[in-house]
Design a protein around this motif. Structure first.
Motif, PDB file in Angstrom:
ATOM      1  N   ALA A 103     115.335 166.966  69.341  1.00  0.00           N
ATOM      2  CA  ALA A 103     115.069 166.555  70.948  1.00  0.00           C
ATOM      3  C   ALA A 103     115.236 167.767  71.587  1.00  0.00           C
ATOM      4  CB  ALA A 103     115.935 165.716  70.966  1.00  0.00           C
ATOM      5  N   SER A 104     116.017 168.911  71.065  1.00  0.00           N
ATOM      6  CA  SER A 104     116.101 170.055  72.107  1.00  0.00           C
ATOM      7  C   SER A 104     115.181 170.845  71.837  1.00  0.00           C
ATOM      8  CB  SER A 104     117.564 170.593  71.735  1.00  0.00           C
ATOM      9  OG  SER A 104     117.518 171.111  70.493  1.00  0.00           O
ATOM     10  N   GLY A 105     114.080 170.749  71.153  1.00  0.00           N
ATOM     11  CA  GLY A 105     113.070 171.921  70.623  1.00  0.00           C
ATOM     12  C   GLY A 105     113.154 172.453  69.258  1.00  0.00           C
ATOM     13  N   ASP A 106     112.151 172.668  68.862  1.00  0.00           N
ATOM     14  CA  ASP A 106     112.162 173.463  67.413  1.00  0.00           C
ATOM     15  C   ASP A 106     111.817 174.842  67.584  1.00  0.00           C
ATOM     16  OD1 ASP A 106     112.376 170.861  66.458  1.00  0.00           O
ATOM     17  OD2 ASP A 106     110.437 170.368  66.431  1.00  0.00           O
ATOM     18  N   SER A 107     112.591 175.610  67.134  1.00  0.00           N
ATOM     19  CA  SER A 107     112.351 177.163  67.137  1.00  0.00           C
ATOM     20  C   SER A 107     111.449 177.553  66.121  1.00  0.00           C
ATOM     21  CB  SER A 107     113.922 177.897  66.939  1.00  0.00           C
ATOM     22  OG  SER A 107     114.034 177.854  65.542  1.00  0.00           O
ATOM     23  N   ILE A 108     110.704 178.716  66.288  1.00  0.00           N
ATOM     24  CA  ILE A 108     109.822 179.173  65.374  1.00  0.00           C
ATOM     25  C   ILE A 108     110.353 179.504  64.054  1.00  0.00           C
ATOM     26  CG2 ILE A 108     108.252 180.320  67.049  1.00  0.00           C
ATOM     27  CD1 ILE A 108     109.640 182.886  66.395  1.00  0.00           C
ATOM     28  N   PHE A 109     111.565 179.747  63.859  1.00  0.00           N
ATOM     29  CA  PHE A 109     112.312 179.798  62.704  1.00  0.00           C
ATOM     30  C   PHE A 109     112.560 178.471  61.947  1.00  0.00           C
ATOM     31  CE2 PHE A 109     113.798 183.146  65.365  1.00  0.00           C
ATOM     32  CZ  PHE A 109     113.421 184.307  64.743  1.00  0.00           C
ATOM     33  N   ASP A 110     112.883 177.186  62.902  1.00  0.00           N
ATOM     34  CA  ASP A 110     112.834 175.961  62.283  1.00  0.00           C
ATOM     35  C   ASP A 110     111.624 175.631  61.716  1.00  0.00           C
ATOM     36  OD1 ASP A 110     115.545 175.762  63.045  1.00  0.00           O
ATOM     37  OD2 ASP A 110     115.018 175.018  65.114  1.00  0.00           O
ATOM     38  N   GLN A 111     110.493 175.677  62.588  1.00  0.00           N
ATOM     39  CA  GLN A 111     109.346 175.391  62.121  1.00  0.00           C
ATOM     40  C   GLN A 111     108.914 176.224  60.781  1.00  0.00           C
ATOM     41  OE1 GLN A 111     106.316 174.734  65.230  1.00  0.00           O
ATOM     42  NE2 GLN A 111     107.816 175.409  66.676  1.00  0.00           N
ATOM     43  N   ALA A 112     109.118 177.489  60.564  1.00  0.00           N
ATOM     44  CA  ALA A 112     108.720 178.242  59.438  1.00  0.00           C
ATOM     45  C   ALA A 112     109.537 177.764  58.238  1.00  0.00           C
ATOM     46  CB  ALA A 112     109.021 179.563  59.757  1.00  0.00           C
ATOM     47  N   ASP A 113     110.929 177.334  58.439  1.00  0.00           N
ATOM     48  CA  ASP A 113     111.637 176.825  57.253  1.00  0.00           C
ATOM     49  C   ASP A 113     110.854 175.662  56.890  1.00  0.00           C
ATOM     50  OD1 ASP A 113     113.298 178.868  57.494  1.00  0.00           O
ATOM     51  OD2 ASP A 113     115.009 177.469  58.677  1.00  0.00           O
ATOM     52  N   LEU A 140     104.760 185.043  61.665  1.00  0.00           N
ATOM     53  CA  LEU A 140     105.700 186.130  61.523  1.00  0.00           C
ATOM     54  C   LEU A 140     107.392 185.585  61.177  1.00  0.00           C
ATOM     55  CD1 LEU A 140     104.186 188.063  64.556  1.00  0.00           C
ATOM     56  CD2 LEU A 140     104.585 189.030  62.306  1.00  0.00           C
ATOM     57  N   ALA A 141     107.708 184.459  61.756  1.00  0.00           N
ATOM     58  CA  ALA A 141     109.154 184.128  61.255  1.00  0.00           C
ATOM     59  C   ALA A 141     109.130 183.750  59.862  1.00  0.00           C
ATOM     60  CB  ALA A 141     109.220 182.841  62.202  1.00  0.00           C
ATOM     61  N   TRP A 142     107.957 183.173  59.322  1.00  0.00           N
ATOM     62  CA  TRP A 142     107.982 182.575  57.938  1.00  0.00           C
ATOM     63  C   TRP A 142     107.967 183.942  56.976  1.00  0.00           C
ATOM     64  CZ3 TRP A 142     104.262 178.459  56.099  1.00  0.00           C
ATOM     65  CH2 TRP A 142     103.803 178.540  54.472  1.00  0.00           C
ATOM     66  N   ALA A 143     107.223 185.074  57.404  1.00  0.00           N
ATOM     67  CA  ALA A 143     106.993 186.230  56.729  1.00  0.00           C
ATOM     68  C   ALA A 143     108.704 186.844  56.766  1.00  0.00           C
ATOM     69  CB  ALA A 143     106.174 187.314  57.220  1.00  0.00           C
ATOM     70  N   ALA A 144     109.187 186.911  57.982  1.00  0.00           N
ATOM     71  CA  ALA A 144     110.741 187.579  58.071  1.00  0.00           C
ATOM     72  C   ALA A 144     111.760 186.900  57.518  1.00  0.00           C
ATOM     73  CB  ALA A 144     110.976 187.759  59.445  1.00  0.00           C
ATOM     74  N   ALA A 243     114.247 187.909  69.094  1.00  0.00           N
ATOM     75  CA  ALA A 243     115.089 187.892  68.159  1.00  0.00           C
ATOM     76  C   ALA A 243     114.323 188.606  67.049  1.00  0.00           C
ATOM     77  CB  ALA A 243     115.792 186.556  67.731  1.00  0.00           C
ATOM     78  N   LEU A 244     113.019 188.260  66.903  1.00  0.00           N
ATOM     79  CA  LEU A 244     112.153 188.598  65.623  1.00  0.00           C
ATOM     80  C   LEU A 244     111.727 190.149  65.547  1.00  0.00           C
ATOM     81  CD1 LEU A 244     111.012 187.411  63.256  1.00  0.00           C
ATOM     82  CD2 LEU A 244     108.919 186.563  64.866  1.00  0.00           C
ATOM     83  N   LEU A 245     111.524 190.620  67.001  1.00  0.00           N
ATOM     84  CA  LEU A 245     110.946 191.952  67.036  1.00  0.00           C
ATOM     85  C   LEU A 245     111.727 193.059  66.094  1.00  0.00           C
ATOM     86  CD1 LEU A 245     110.268 192.143  70.873  1.00  0.00           C
ATOM     87  CD2 LEU A 245     108.722 192.216  69.293  1.00  0.00           C
ATOM     88  N   PRO A 246     113.121 193.188  66.326  1.00  0.00           N
ATOM     89  CA  PRO A 246     113.626 194.011  65.303  1.00  0.00           C
ATOM     90  C   PRO A 246     113.456 193.957  63.762  1.00  0.00           C
ATOM     91  CG  PRO A 246     115.309 193.243  66.944  1.00  0.00           C
ATOM     92  CD  PRO A 246     114.164 192.146  66.800  1.00  0.00           C
ATOM     93  N   ARG A 247     112.667 192.946  63.247  1.00  0.00           N
ATOM     94  CA  ARG A 247     112.750 192.942  61.958  1.00  0.00           C
ATOM     95  C   ARG A 247     110.974 193.304  61.573  1.00  0.00           C
ATOM     96  NH1 ARG A 247     115.091 186.852  60.732  1.00  0.00           N
ATOM     97  NH2 ARG A 247     114.931 187.777  58.437  1.00  0.00           N
ATOM     98  N   TYR A 248     110.326 193.481  62.444  1.00  0.00           N
ATOM     99  CA  TYR A 248     108.852 193.919  61.953  1.00  0.00           C
ATOM    100  C   TYR A 248     108.927 195.250  61.292  1.00  0.00           C
ATOM    101  CZ  TYR A 248     107.006 190.886  65.765  1.00  0.00           C
ATOM    102  OH  TYR A 248     106.795 189.493  66.561  1.00  0.00           O
ATOM    103  N   PRO A 249     109.632 196.089  61.370  1.00  0.00           N
ATOM    104  CA  PRO A 249     109.556 197.474  60.833  1.00  0.00           C
ATOM    105  C   PRO A 249     109.802 197.265  59.044  1.00  0.00           C
ATOM    106  CG  PRO A 249     110.553 197.915  62.597  1.00  0.00           C
ATOM    107  CD  PRO A 249     110.574 196.486  62.500  1.00  0.00           C
ATOM    108  N   ALA A 250     110.618 195.949  58.909  1.00  0.00           N
ATOM    109  CA  ALA A 250     110.910 195.651  57.564  1.00  0.00           C
ATOM    110  C   ALA A 250     110.114 194.751  56.711  1.00  0.00           C
ATOM    111  CB  ALA A 250     112.327 195.097  57.579  1.00  0.00           C
ATOM    112  N   LEU A 251     109.073 194.424  57.423  1.00  0.00           N
ATOM    113  CA  LEU A 251     108.052 193.617  56.889  1.00  0.00           C
ATOM    114  C   LEU A 251     107.217 194.447  56.014  1.00  0.00           C
ATOM    115  CD1 LEU A 251     106.897 191.369  59.871  1.00  0.00           C
ATOM    116  CD2 LEU A 251     108.447 190.826  58.165  1.00  0.00           C
ATOM    117  N   ASP A 252     107.208 193.835  54.763  1.00  0.00           N
ATOM    118  CA  ASP A 252     106.608 194.624  53.500  1.00  0.00           C
ATOM    119  C   ASP A 252     105.779 193.549  52.824  1.00  0.00           C
ATOM    120  OD1 ASP A 252     105.900 196.252  51.598  1.00  0.00           O
ATOM    121  OD2 ASP A 252     107.864 195.828  50.364  1.00  0.00           O
TER     122      ASP A 252
END
Length: 316
Positions: A103-113, A140-144, A243-252
């Motif tokens: 009810a509080s909202g679904d984050s992009i990470f919750d949705q990716a999971d 992007l959250a899915w890939a990270a 929160a996702l931005l710092p993880r972009y350089p590690a995407l392989d």
């Protein structure tokens, strides 16, 4: 819809909330009757997920944007890609026919999971993931979060960076304390002309493709619960992307970004240009005179990007 109009609708609802509630219920039922589920359902830990699956070949997952549903993909992309890919289009949580996770909202990470688990349940363990607009942030959250379960990304006008503007009044109203009242009013009273204007605004400066407005089922997005879920997702998006931005350089993995230079909803210079620089090996295609819907305005460009990702990922 201008915020003053929304406030007026909420006042009307307050004056006759019982009648408006009945009209809202009828409007929601009418949307479901006019635009029933196109696909099938599966369950992930008891949570229903609506999806359409078609074709054969490398697995390809399509994720729609805000205020939308998987019909954006079934308009033409699913049928066009199915001869070469096994295409799976999902309704994101809270939209279409997939219920919200919370009810509080679904984050992009919750949705990716949720969508990763749903894709794996369908046997798509390592798909190419295509995300448009808000759906690009989910991709992007899915890939990270799930690097072993993503072969590559194609991002279309994707929200991928933070921005300076505050949350628009529309989302503050439809996701805030007055949401039950305001959303019932909008669902019951929003004129068809405004719905068509909203579709034209999303495509601008490009024309809306023939038959798109009739196919997309925009009325599904006007159901009160959907309005609230969409608003709450939009309200938390900036912080989640931060929160996702710092993880972009590690995407392989292979990443293709496509962005219309005339996009006034998700600006390419704010989003895709810096994101392409941050992700190693990412390829950016900027499309002159194209707005926020490159998947419909330049479908061949999208298809070619998917094929390149498939080759780079060793799937073809």
């Amino acid at each position: 819809m201008p915020w003053k109009v929304l406030i007026s609708l909420a006042v009307l609802a307050l004056a006759g909330c019982a009648a408006t509630g009945i009209a809202s219920d009828r409007s929601a039922r009418g949307a479901v009757e006019a635009y029933p589920p196109e696909g099938r359902f599966l369950e992930v830990d008891g949570h229903r997920v609506h999806y359409v699956e078609k074709g054969s070949g490398p697995d390809l997952v399509l994720i729609h944007g805000a205020s939308g549903n998987l019909r954006d993909w079934t308009y033409d992309a699913v049928d066009r890609l199915a001869p070469r890919y096994r295409v799976i289009a999902f309704d994101r949580p809270g939209l279409g026919y997939t219920p919200a996770l919370s009810a509080s909202g679904d984050s992009i990470f919750d949705q990716a999971d949720l969508l990763v688990a749903a894709a794996r349940q369908l046997g798509a363990d390592r798909p190419i993931v295509v995300g448009q607009s808000y759906g690009g942030a989910v991709a992007l959250a899915w890939a990270a979060e799930h690097p072993r379960h993503s072969a590559g990304l194609v991002l279309l006008g994707a929200a991928s960076q933070t921005w300076e503007d505050s949350l628009p009044a529309f989302y503050r109203l439809t996701g805030g304390p007055l949401a039950p009242l305001a959303n019932s009013a909008i669902s019951a009273l929003a004129p068809e002309s405004r719905v068509q204007d909203a579709i034209r605004e999303v495509f601008a400066p490009n024309p809306v493709p023939p038959g798109y407005a009739a196919h997309i089922g925009a009325e599904l997005a006007l159901r009160p619960a959907t309005l609230r879920a969409n608003a709450r997702q939009r309200a938390s998006l900036k912080a989640e992307i931060a929160a996702l931005l710092p993880r972009y350089p590690a995407l392989d993995l292979p990443v293709e970004l496509i962005h219309g230079e005339a996009d006034r909803i998700v600006g390419p210079q704010i989003h895709s240009v810096p994101t392409a620089r941050a992700i190693p090996g990412a390829r950016l295609t900027l499309l002159p005179d194209v707005g926020h819907m490159p998947q419909h305005v330049a479908p061949g460009v999208m298809d070619a990007a998917i094929d390149r990702v498939a080759r780079r990922a060793g799937l073809r």
